[in-house]
Design an enzyme around this catalytic site. Structure first.
Site, short mmCIF file in Angstrom:
data_model
loop_
_atom_site.label_atom_id
_atom_site.label_comp_id
_atom_site.label_asym_id
_atom_site.label_seq_id
_atom_site.Cartn_x
_atom_site.Cartn_y
_atom_site.Cartn_z
N VAL A 3 0.25 25.02 41.86
CA VAL A 3 0.15 26.14 40.94
C VAL A 3 -0.29 25.57 39.60
O VAL A 3 -0.12 24.38 39.33
CB VAL A 3 1.49 26.91 40.80
N SER A 4 -0.86 26.42 38.76
CA SER A 4 -1.49 25.93 37.54
C SER A 4 -0.53 25.71 36.38
O SER A 4 -0.77 24.85 35.55
CB SER A 4 -2.58 26.91 37.09
N THR A 5 0.53 26.49 36.30
CA THR A 5 1.42 26.38 35.14
C THR A 5 2.87 26.28 35.57
O THR A 5 3.22 26.66 36.69
CB THR A 5 1.28 27.61 34.21
#
Length: 180
Positions: free
Chosen positions: A9-11
């Site tokens: 996931v990115s964040t």
């Protein structure tokens, strides 16, 4: 043959639990996950670990191609590195594998689409920020990490691992903040 799942996931606000469940359901014996942008390979230590671990006939499995990367060149390089080790890459949605000849062609096209999608997202984001600034309502992005807390804990003599645990972030993020 080992099936190794990779979830990303990115964040830190996002959760990879659904990806991990899907990878487990697909029979992945090992699942590694991380919270880092897919725009480049920088800081993606779990992916690097997986690639280093791959052996002949192993399979790297991701739920979607954009979990592997958002840049066509990166995705193709990752696939190439896996193949150099005699391993395969499988994307679950849509189901594509490098085991077959068409898999390479489809992955290349999907990689180009993912990269184009990333550009569109960034463009829409810039347009939205410009519009919000013009209307005087732009407040900037919300701070994801408490830099002051991290610096204070460091000043108190805590190690990066302990700071990362308290601040709920990675050690790499701690190091980056302390470098500033």
């Amino acid at each position: 043959m080992t099936k190794i799942g990779y979830a990303r996931v990115s964040t830190i606000d996002q959760d990879s639990e659904l990806q991990q469940q899907r990878l487990h359901a697909e029979g992945c014996q090992i699942i590694r996950s991380e919270k880092v942008s897919g725009a480049s390979r920088a800081g993606r230590s779990e992916l690097a670990t997986i690639i280093d671990f791959l052996r002949q006939d192993d399979e790297l499995v991701v739920t979607r191609l954009d979990r592997l990367g958002r840049d066509t060149r990166d995705v193709l390089n990752i696939v190439h590195e896996c193949e150099q080790r005699g391993a395969f890459v499988t994307v679950l949605d849509p189901h594509v594998s490098t085991r077959g000849e068409m898999g390479h062609v489809i992955l290349t096209v999907l990689g180009m689409v993912a990269q184009m999608e990333r550009r569109f997202i960034k463009e829409r984001q810039r347009e939205g920020i410009a519009r919000a600034k013009a209307e005087g309502v732009y407040k900037g992005g919300k701070a994801r990490l408490d830099h002051a807390l991290i610096r204070r804990l460091h000043g108190d003599g805590l190690a990066a691992s302990a700071i990362a645990k308290i601040a709920k972030c990675s050690r790499m993020q701690v190091y980056r903040i302390l470098e500033d």
